[in-house]
Design a protein around this motif. Structure first.
Motif, mmCIF file in Angstrom:
data_model
loop_
_atom_site.group_PDB
_atom_site.id
_atom_site.type_symbol
_atom_site.label_atom_id
_atom_site.label_comp_id
_atom_site.label_asym_id
_atom_site.label_seq_id
_atom_site.Cartn_x
_atom_site.Cartn_y
_atom_site.Cartn_z
ATOM 1 N N TRP A 1 0.835 -6.747 -5.443
ATOM 2 C CA TRP A 1 1.153 -5.704 -4.468
ATOM 3 C C TRP A 1 2.645 -5.645 -4.202
ATOM 4 O O TRP A 1 3.286 -6.688 -4.011
ATOM 5 N N ASP A 2 3.176 -4.445 -4.131
ATOM 6 C CA ASP A 2 4.482 -4.232 -3.533
ATOM 7 C C ASP A 2 4.267 -4.346 -2.019
ATOM 8 O O ASP A 2 3.140 -4.273 -1.544
ATOM 9 N N TYR A 3 5.319 -4.513 -1.265
ATOM 10 C CA TYR A 3 5.179 -4.723 0.174
ATOM 11 C C TYR A 3 5.477 -3.450 0.978
ATOM 12 O O TYR A 3 4.578 -2.817 1.512
ATOM 13 N N ASP A 4 6.759 -3.086 1.065
ATOM 14 C CA ASP A 4 7.151 -1.918 1.861
ATOM 15 C C ASP A 4 6.613 -0.628 1.251
ATOM 16 O O ASP A 4 6.820 -0.354 0.076
ATOM 17 N N GLY A 5 5.911 0.145 2.068
ATOM 18 C CA GLY A 5 5.403 1.432 1.615
ATOM 19 C C GLY A 5 4.122 1.340 0.815
ATOM 20 O O GLY A 5 3.564 2.366 0.418
ATOM 21 N N THR A 6 3.647 0.115 0.580
ATOM 22 C CA THR A 6 2.416 -0.083 -0.186
ATOM 23 C C THR A 6 1.375 -0.790 0.681
ATOM 24 O O THR A 6 0.298 -0.257 0.908
ATOM 25 N N LEU A 7 1.681 -1.982 1.141
ATOM 26 C CA LEU A 7 0.793 -2.698 2.058
ATOM 27 C C LEU A 7 1.071 -2.283 3.498
ATOM 28 O O LEU A 7 0.153 -2.067 4.281
ATOM 29 N N PHE A 8 2.348 -2.188 3.816
ATOM 30 C CA PHE A 8 2.768 -1.893 5.182
ATOM 31 C C PHE A 8 3.535 -0.583 5.240
ATOM 32 O O PHE A 8 4.391 -0.314 4.399
ATOM 33 N N ASN A 9 3.241 0.201 6.250
ATOM 34 C CA ASN A 9 3.846 1.511 6.432
ATOM 35 C C ASN A 9 5.187 1.358 7.150
ATOM 36 O O ASN A 9 5.337 1.708 8.314
ATOM 37 N N THR A 10 6.161 0.833 6.435
ATOM 38 C CA THR A 10 7.453 0.493 7.012
ATOM 39 C C THR A 10 8.470 1.633 6.975
ATOM 40 O O THR A 10 9.420 1.633 7.758
ATOM 41 N N TYR A 11 8.283 2.585 6.080
ATOM 42 C CA TYR A 11 9.301 3.618 5.907
ATOM 43 C C TYR A 11 9.537 4.491 7.141
ATOM 44 O O TYR A 11 10.690 4.881 7.386
ATOM 45 N N PRO A 12 8.534 4.823 7.950
ATOM 46 C CA PRO A 12 8.851 5.566 9.177
ATOM 47 C C PRO A 12 9.805 4.786 10.096
ATOM 48 O O PRO A 12 10.731 5.376 10.677
ATOM 49 N N ALA A 13 9.624 3.489 10.200
ATOM 50 C CA ALA A 13 10.526 2.679 11.028
ATOM 51 C C ALA A 13 11.922 2.619 10.406
ATOM 52 O O ALA A 13 12.931 2.741 11.114
ATOM 53 N N PHE A 14 11.988 2.447 9.084
ATOM 54 C CA PHE A 14 13.292 2.435 8.400
ATOM 55 C C PHE A 14 14.010 3.766 8.615
ATOM 56 O O PHE A 14 15.217 3.811 8.838
ATOM 57 N N THR A 15 13.257 4.850 8.512
ATOM 58 C CA THR A 15 13.818 6.188 8.685
ATOM 59 C C THR A 15 14.401 6.347 10.083
ATOM 60 O O THR A 15 15.518 6.859 10.245
ATOM 61 N N GLU B 1 5.695 -2.031 14.810
ATOM 62 C CA GLU B 1 6.287 -0.788 14.314
ATOM 63 C C GLU B 1 6.242 -0.693 12.792
ATOM 64 O O GLU B 1 6.669 0.310 12.230
ATOM 65 N N LYS B 2 5.760 -1.746 12.142
ATOM 66 C CA LYS B 2 5.698 -1.783 10.677
ATOM 67 C C LYS B 2 4.292 -2.224 10.255
ATOM 68 O O LYS B 2 4.125 -3.174 9.513
ATOM 69 N N GLY B 3 3.296 -1.519 10.763
ATOM 70 C CA GLY B 3 1.912 -1.925 10.565
ATOM 71 C C GLY B 3 1.353 -1.638 9.181
ATOM 72 O O GLY B 3 1.935 -0.886 8.393
ATOM 73 N N PRO B 4 0.213 -2.236 8.883
ATOM 74 C CA PRO B 4 -0.429 -2.033 7.588
ATOM 75 C C PRO B 4 -1.051 -0.633 7.481
ATOM 76 O O PRO B 4 -1.381 -0.013 8.486
ATOM 77 N N PHE B 5 -1.202 -0.186 6.251
ATOM 78 C CA PHE B 5 -1.882 1.078 6.016
ATOM 79 C C PHE B 5 -3.372 0.912 6.308
ATOM 80 O O PHE B 5 -3.937 -0.172 6.109
ATOM 81 N N PRO B 6 -4.016 1.983 6.762
ATOM 82 C CA PRO B 6 -5.461 1.922 7.016
ATOM 83 C C PRO B 6 -6.233 1.525 5.739
ATOM 84 O O PRO B 6 -5.865 1.935 4.647
#
Length: 186
Positions: A5-19, A71-76
């Motif tokens: 697994w990749d981490y950012d944007g794959t397991l965890f929805n981090t990009y909205p927080a990064f943005t 703020e960097k939670g996992p994807f559903p």
């Protein structure tokens, strides 16, 4: 099934927080949608694209690290997938401490047999060295990522590939929601 697994944007929805962090850093002068688009290519690409200087990059990293794991939670539905796969490993450019802080917050460390993090000394993706290392140790079947950068090294070493929320040509499988994981990937 054994999955890398990749981490950012794959397991965890981090990009909205990064943005949001980058939006604030650039004094709200660039649309969030534009920032998100460039960040999804890569952080270094976004830095170059928007002409951020070293001080701004430093501030971004400090602010991003200070964000709550909430703020960097996992994807559903991704947790349900992790529970049903045999082996899960992570390959990320993020530092080990950052990864562990979020995995610990969600009590997810139990799902992963191994993590290769950005401070482990492997070359950055798309170099395949870290993927080869993980494949040799865990006999992987599939690599899941949200960018082409995540699947190029997997293709190089013969793994099946899945792009998450990305329709770019080149993957074996495409997913918009982890709810469909086992229906799509067989």
């Amino acid at each position: 099934m054994n999955v890398l697994w990749d981490y950012d944007g794959t397991l965890f929805n981090t990009y909205p927080a990064f943005t949001e962090v980058m939006y604030e850093l650039m004094n709200k002068k660039v649309a969030k949608e534009a920032i998100y688009k460039e960040l999804k290519i890569s952080f270094s690409h976004a830095v170059e694209f928007f002409g951020l200087d070293e001080e701004q990059v430093k501030q971004f990293k400090e602010r991003e690290r200070a964000l709550s794991p909430k703020e960097k939670g996992p994807f559903p539905y991704v947790e349900e997938v992790l529970q049903k796969t045999n082996v899960n490993v992570i390959m990320t450019h993020k530092s080990r401490n950052e990864v562990m802080a979020i995995l610990d917050y969600y009590d997810w460390h139990k799902y992963f047999s191994e993590i290769v993090a950005g401070d482990d000394g492997f070359p950055r993706k798309p170099d395949s060295a870290s993927y080869r290392y993980l494949h040799k140790r865990h006999h992987l079947d599939l690599a899941v990522g949200d960018r082409l950068l995540d699947i190029i090294p997997a293709k190089e070493i013969g793994l099946s590939t899945c792009l998450f929320q990305n329709e770019a040509k080149g993957a074996d499988y495409y997913l918009q929601s982890y709810q469909d994981f086992f229906a799509v990937i067989k």
